[in-house]
Design an enzyme around this catalytic site. Structure first.
Site, PDB file in Angstrom:
ATOM      1  N   GLY A  48       0.762  -1.247   0.000  1.00 49.38           N
ATOM      2  CA  GLY A  48       0.000   0.000   0.000  1.00 49.38           C
ATOM      3  C   GLY A  48       0.789   1.290   0.000  1.00 49.38           C
ATOM      4  N   ASP A 103       0.850   2.921   4.608  1.00 46.29           N
ATOM      5  CA  ASP A 103      -0.292   3.601   4.008  1.00 46.29           C
ATOM      6  C   ASP A 103      -1.327   3.995   5.062  1.00 46.29           C
ATOM      7  OD1 ASP A 103      -0.986   0.944   4.480  1.00 46.29           O
ATOM      8  OD2 ASP A 103      -1.929   0.608   2.534  1.00 46.29           O
ATOM      9  N   ASP A 106      -4.631   1.077  11.152  1.00 48.29           N
ATOM     10  CA  ASP A 106      -6.030   0.802  11.472  1.00 48.29           C
ATOM     11  C   ASP A 106      -6.100   0.324  12.927  1.00 48.29           C
ATOM     12  OD1 ASP A 106      -8.786   0.354  10.689  1.00 48.29           O
ATOM     13  OD2 ASP A 106      -8.328  -1.759  10.518  1.00 48.29           O
ATOM     14  N   LYS A 134      -6.608   5.759  11.676  1.00 50.84           N
ATOM     15  CA  LYS A 134      -7.994   5.722  12.157  1.00 50.84           C
ATOM     16  C   LYS A 134      -7.950   5.612  13.682  1.00 50.84           C
ATOM     17  CE  LYS A 134      -9.800   3.032   8.217  1.00 50.84           C
ATOM     18  NZ  LYS A 134     -10.240   1.675   7.838  1.00 50.84           N
ATOM     19  N   ILE A 156     -11.457   2.889   3.217  1.00 52.58           N
ATOM     20  CA  ILE A 156     -11.107   3.771   2.100  1.00 52.58           C
ATOM     21  C   ILE A 156     -10.283   3.036   1.033  1.00 52.58           C
ATOM     22  CG2 ILE A 156     -11.168   5.906   3.458  1.00 52.58           C
ATOM     23  CD1 ILE A 156      -8.094   5.793   3.589  1.00 52.58           C
ATOM     24  N   ASP A 162      -6.127  -0.557  -1.426  1.00 54.72           N
ATOM     25  CA  ASP A 162      -6.986  -1.384  -2.272  1.00 54.72           C
ATOM     26  C   ASP A 162      -8.223  -1.902  -1.554  1.00 54.72           C
ATOM     27  OD1 ASP A 162      -5.528  -3.280  -0.600  1.00 54.72           O
ATOM     28  OD2 ASP A 162      -6.308  -4.828  -1.948  1.00 54.72           O
ATOM     29  N   ARG A 168      -5.953   0.626  -6.205  1.00 55.92           N
ATOM     30  CA  ARG A 168      -4.676   1.232  -5.789  1.00 55.92           C
ATOM     31  C   ARG A 168      -4.232   2.352  -6.723  1.00 55.92           C
ATOM     32  NH1 ARG A 168      -2.450  -2.031  -1.714  1.00 55.92           N
ATOM     33  NH2 ARG A 168      -2.685  -4.281  -1.969  1.00 55.92           N
TER      34      ARG A 168
HETATM   35  P1  IMP Z   1      -3.699  -2.762  11.089  1.00 52.92           P
HETATM   36  O1  IMP Z   1      -2.723  -3.850  11.461  1.00 52.92           O
HETATM   37  O2  IMP Z   1      -5.089  -3.111  11.553  1.00 52.92           O
HETATM   38  O3  IMP Z   1      -3.280  -1.386  11.550  1.00 52.92           O
HETATM   39  O4  IMP Z   1      -3.842  -2.818   9.527  1.00 52.92           O
HETATM   40  C1  IMP Z   1      -3.105  -2.110   8.638  1.00 52.92           C
HETATM   41  C2  IMP Z   1      -3.333  -2.647   7.238  1.00 52.92           C
HETATM   42  O5  IMP Z   1      -4.719  -2.968   6.991  1.00 52.92           O
HETATM   43  C3  IMP Z   1      -2.988  -1.587   6.226  1.00 52.92           C
HETATM   44  O6  IMP Z   1      -1.622  -1.633   5.877  1.00 52.92           O
HETATM   45  C4  IMP Z   1      -3.916  -1.914   5.065  1.00 52.92           C
HETATM   46  O7  IMP Z   1      -3.309  -2.871   4.231  1.00 52.92           O
HETATM   47  C5  IMP Z   1      -5.136  -2.529   5.706  1.00 52.92           C
HETATM   48  N1  IMP Z   1      -6.219  -1.538   5.882  1.00 52.92           N
HETATM   49  C6  IMP Z   1      -6.730  -1.076   7.031  1.00 52.92           C
HETATM   50  N2  IMP Z   1      -7.728  -0.190   6.826  1.00 52.92           N
HETATM   51  C7  IMP Z   1      -7.857  -0.085   5.480  1.00 52.92           C
HETATM   52  C8  IMP Z   1      -8.724   0.714   4.622  1.00 52.92           C
HETATM   53  O8  IMP Z   1      -9.586   1.508   5.059  1.00 52.92           O
HETATM   54  N3  IMP Z   1      -8.536   0.541   3.286  1.00 52.92           N
HETATM   55  C9  IMP Z   1      -7.611  -0.294   2.749  1.00 52.92           C
HETATM   56  N4  IMP Z   1      -6.785  -1.042   3.513  1.00 52.92           N
HETATM   57  C10 IMP Z   1      -6.896  -0.946   4.870  1.00 52.92           C
END
Ligand code: IMP
Length: 178
Positions: A48, A103, A106, A134, A156, A162, A168
């Site tokens: 990403g 990118d 979350d 977020k 998003i 993606d 992307r």
């Molecule tokens: P985390 O480990 O939950 O912080 O996830 C991070 C990864 O989840 C990012 O690098 C993205 O690949 C994916 N991700 C989380 N939220 C989104 C979104 O809203 N759109 C697209 N990919 C997301």
């Protein structure tokens, strides 16, 4: 209002390419100041991050290097059934000032694990630059030192992000339509 369809979902444009460019410039200015006299290694997390890394680097005036890693999940003997691994770290990061470029943060679980893994290699410093954050979704305590946009809890796509492999290439960012 500009709406697009990807797979089975509709998305509405929420952040323009101009806004993205302006915020990336702001982040780059902070990095230029904070890392003056240093030579940070930008470590992009694929897939990403590719657009963000590119535009961020074009705005950096300090000496800097770039490399990329991938974060893989595979089924294993962990309590969750999933083991995460950092793949592709070719160079030594010992003693380096490392800026992880992501990118979106979350839940924060990916970055939490990434920090834990990279810290074992004893870098001089470790910081995170994420295009999107977020805050309402964070499940672990991770310090995202440089975040361009704090966004609500909505999925998003675009500008490198993606939805199931697609989207992307979009230069703007779109929110999923509820
Ligand atoms: P985390 O480990 O939950 O912080 O996830 C991070 C990864 O989840 C990012 O690098 C993205 O690949 C994916 N991700 C989380 N939220 C989104 C979104 O809203 N759109 C697209 N990919 C997301």
């Amino acid at each position: 209002m500009s709406t697009i369809r990807i797979h089975d979902r509709e998305f509405v444009k929420s952040i323009s390419r101009e806004e993205i460019a302006a915020e990336i410039k702001r982040v780059a200015e902070r990095i230029n100041k904070d890392y003056a006299g240093k030579r940070p290694l930008l470590l992009g997390v694929l897939n990403g991050c590719f657009m963000f890394v590119s535009d961020l680097m074009k705005n950096l005036e300090i000496e800097c290097e770039v490399s990329f890693v991938k974060f893989s999940s595979y089924q294993g003997a962990d309590t969750t059934g999933t083991v995460k691994q950092v793949l592709g770290l070719a160079e030594s990061i010992a003693g380096r000032d490392v800026i992880i470029v992501e990118d979106i943060v979350d839940t924060g679980l990916t970055m939490h694990k990434m920090l834990e893994t990279l810290a074992e290699s004893k870098p001089a410093s470790l910081a995170i630059a994420s295009l999107f954050l977020k805050p309402a979704r964070l499940r672990v305590d991770v310090d995202v030192k440089y975040s361009a946009f704090e966004i609500p809890d909505r999925f998003i796509v675009g500008y490198g992000l993606d939805y199931d492999g697609l989207g992307r290439n979009l230069p703007d960012v779109y929110d999923v339509k509820e």
